[in-house]
Design an enzyme around this catalytic site. Structure first.
Site, PDB file in Angstrom:
ATOM      1  CE1 TYR A 151      -8.656  64.241  35.795  1.00  0.00           C
ATOM      2  CE2 TYR A 151      -6.434  64.876  36.427  1.00  0.00           C
ATOM      3  CZ  TYR A 151      -7.298  63.976  35.848  1.00  0.00           C
ATOM      4  OH  TYR A 151      -6.822  62.793  35.340  1.00  0.00           O
ATOM      5  CE  LYS A 157      -9.081  61.401  37.921  1.00  0.00           C
ATOM      6  NZ  LYS A 157      -9.485  60.038  37.531  1.00  0.00           N
TER       7      LYS A 157
HETATM    8  N1  NAD Z   1      -5.540  60.521  29.481  1.00  0.00           N
HETATM    9  C1  NAD Z   1      -4.576  60.826  30.348  1.00  0.00           C
HETATM   10  O1  NAD Z   1      -3.509  61.297  29.973  1.00  0.00           O
HETATM   11  C2  NAD Z   1      -4.786  60.584  31.814  1.00  0.00           C
HETATM   12  C3  NAD Z   1      -3.757  60.899  32.720  1.00  0.00           C
HETATM   13  C4  NAD Z   1      -3.941  60.648  34.070  1.00  0.00           C
HETATM   14  C5  NAD Z   1      -5.126  60.102  34.513  1.00  0.00           C
HETATM   15  N2  NAD Z   1      -6.110  59.820  33.622  1.00  0.00           N
HETATM   16  C6  NAD Z   1      -7.343  59.220  34.138  1.00  0.00           C
HETATM   17  O2  NAD Z   1      -7.573  57.998  33.479  1.00  0.00           O
HETATM   18  C7  NAD Z   1      -8.975  57.785  33.346  1.00  0.00           C
HETATM   19  C8  NAD Z   1      -9.303  57.568  31.863  1.00  0.00           C
HETATM   20  O3  NAD Z   1      -8.849  58.695  31.147  1.00  0.00           O
HETATM   21  P1  NAD Z   1      -9.195  58.889  29.602  1.00  0.00           P
HETATM   22  O4  NAD Z   1      -8.145  59.732  29.019  1.00  0.00           O
HETATM   23  O5  NAD Z   1      -9.513  57.570  28.988  1.00  0.00           O
HETATM   24  O6  NAD Z   1     -10.527  59.743  29.720  1.00  0.00           O
HETATM   25  P2  NAD Z   1     -11.696  59.925  28.652  1.00  0.00           P
HETATM   26  O7  NAD Z   1     -12.250  61.283  28.903  1.00  0.00           O
HETATM   27  O8  NAD Z   1     -11.233  59.585  27.287  1.00  0.00           O
HETATM   28  O9  NAD Z   1     -12.753  58.811  29.099  1.00  0.00           O
HETATM   29  C9  NAD Z   1     -13.532  58.953  30.250  1.00  0.00           C
HETATM   30  C10 NAD Z   1     -14.799  58.156  30.056  1.00  0.00           C
HETATM   31  O10 NAD Z   1     -15.609  58.338  31.222  1.00  0.00           O
HETATM   32  C11 NAD Z   1     -16.966  58.448  30.782  1.00  0.00           C
HETATM   33  N3  NAD Z   1     -17.778  59.142  31.773  1.00  0.00           N
HETATM   34  C12 NAD Z   1     -17.842  60.496  31.988  1.00  0.00           C
HETATM   35  N4  NAD Z   1     -18.734  60.765  32.942  1.00  0.00           N
HETATM   36  C13 NAD Z   1     -19.257  59.570  33.358  1.00  0.00           C
HETATM   37  C14 NAD Z   1     -20.254  59.209  34.291  1.00  0.00           C
HETATM   38  N5  NAD Z   1     -20.883  60.134  35.017  1.00  0.00           N
HETATM   39  N6  NAD Z   1     -20.576  57.902  34.426  1.00  0.00           N
HETATM   40  C15 NAD Z   1     -19.938  56.956  33.672  1.00  0.00           C
HETATM   41  N7  NAD Z   1     -18.982  57.239  32.767  1.00  0.00           N
HETATM   42  C16 NAD Z   1     -18.647  58.529  32.613  1.00  0.00           C
HETATM   43  C17 NAD Z   1     -16.865  59.224  29.480  1.00  0.00           C
HETATM   44  O11 NAD Z   1     -18.040  59.072  28.680  1.00  0.00           O
HETATM   45  C18 NAD Z   1     -15.621  58.624  28.844  1.00  0.00           C
HETATM   46  O12 NAD Z   1     -15.929  57.522  27.998  1.00  0.00           O
HETATM   47  C19 NAD Z   1      -9.652  59.022  33.916  1.00  0.00           C
HETATM   48  O13 NAD Z   1     -10.016  58.763  35.256  1.00  0.00           O
HETATM   49  C20 NAD Z   1      -8.561  60.070  33.878  1.00  0.00           C
HETATM   50  O14 NAD Z   1      -8.730  61.052  34.867  1.00  0.00           O
HETATM   51  C21 NAD Z   1      -5.961  60.044  32.287  1.00  0.00           C
END
Ligand code: NAD
Length: 274
Positions: free
Chosen positions: A185, A189
């Site tokens: 991850y 990133k």
């Molecule tokens: N939630 C956190 O605390 C956090 C912290 C830092 C960074 N992020 C980043 O923010 C972004 C959103 O995070 P989140 O918590 O909403 O994640 P999440 O897992 O809730 O949502 C991710 C979405 O991406 C979709 N997805 C997965 N594989 C895919 C593919 N091959 N093609 C198209 N869509 C696809 C999933 O179906 C899901 O709806 C991510 O990039 C995550 O790494 C999140």
């Protein structure tokens, strides 16, 4: 408006700078925790949203609900962002429906079944799946939709790296919980971060701005032990909420950030400040 040549701020409508009225914004991972907040926030500021997510997440249904709520055309599109032909099909669908694109937001991530495997045992397939979706998927959407925006005369791309491409995870955060942060991850990133900076410079003279938002610890009914640990290590002593991340998106998508490119806007409650 964004480049009005004046030293007189009274001539500027600062509220208008944040408007997204009539703009078409493609959001990947649109059905996820943060993606949902991105869609709602950008819709509230007047945009047409293209909700792109894997078919199992039912992006068409989410688009229909958003369209009914806001009384404005929205589009749902099921795809795997790591497959070039599917991203090309996404671009074709946006072109057919709206014939324009003003913004691209990469909010997807792949949390594989064995996402939290320990580093020593992390499977090659698992590594590939995480990196392919997170990094290659961002490359493909930028290549296909970003290039289209350069031809259209400009736009705004917002990619989402992670606190764990800025700093290493504090392993004590996960003590007593079932959670963790795999190296795949962080590495994927880190690639998103480098790619975004590269493109910010590469496309600056094509009027496509490329920025990042780094969320951190977005509340999603986490186990109590994790929430307690998090509070101990966070200057603000709490997790964040998805809507707090989405406010930053409006700034970066809109004219309000017309002179900002290559930036990584940290929405992490000061996590990396100490
Ligand atoms: N939630 C956190 O605390 C956090 C912290 C830092 C960074 N992020 C980043 O923010 C972004 C959103 O995070 P989140 O918590 O909403 O994640 P999440 O897992 O809730 O949502 C991710 C979405 O991406 C979709 N997805 C997965 N594989 C895919 C593919 N091959 N093609 C198209 N869509 C696809 C999933 O179906 C899901 O709806 C991510 O990039 C995550 O790494 C999140």
């Amino acid at each position: 408006m964004s480049q009005e040549r004046t030293t007189d701020p009274s001539k500027i409508d600062f509220r208008k700078k944040f408007e997204l009225g009539g703009k078409v914004i493609v959001i990947t991972g649109a059905c996820g925790l943060i993606g949902r907040a991105f869609c709602e926030a950008a819709a509230q500021f007047g945009a047409h949203i293209v909700l792109a997510d894997i078919p199992a997440a039912k992006p068409e249904e989410a688009a229909k609900a958003l369209e009914e709520k806001h009384g404005r055309k929205m589009l749902g599109f099921g795809l795997d962002v790591a497959k070039k032909n599917e991203v090309i099909a996404l671009k074709a669908a946006v072109e057919a429906e709206f014939n324009r694109c003003d913004g691209l937001v990469n909010g997807h991530q792949n949390k594989t079944k064995s996402f939290f495997e320990p580093f020593e045992e992390y499977g090659e397939d698992n590594w590939d799946a995480v990196v392919e979706t997170n990094l290659k998927g961002t490359f493909l959407t930028c290549q296909i939709i970003g290039t289209w925006m350069t031809a259209l005369g400009g736009g705004s791309i917002v990619n989402i790296p992670s606190t764990y491409s800025v700093v290493a995870p504090n392993q004590n955060l996960y003590k007593g919980t079932s959670l963790g942060c795999p190296a795949a991850y962080s590495a994927s990133k880190g690639g998103v971060d480098a790619l975004s900076r590269y493109l910010a410079s590469y496309w600056a003279n094509k009027k496509v701005r490329v920025n990042m938002i780094t969320p951190h610890g977005v509340w999603n009914n986490h186990e109590q032990q994790f929430e307690d640990n998090f509070a101990r290590f966070s200057p603000m002593e709490r997790l964040s909420y998805n809507h707090e991340v989405a406010s930053a998106l409006i700034y970066l998508l809109s004219d309000a950030s017309s002179y900002v490119t290559g930036d990584n806007l940290l929405v992490e409650g000061g996590w990396t400040v100490w």
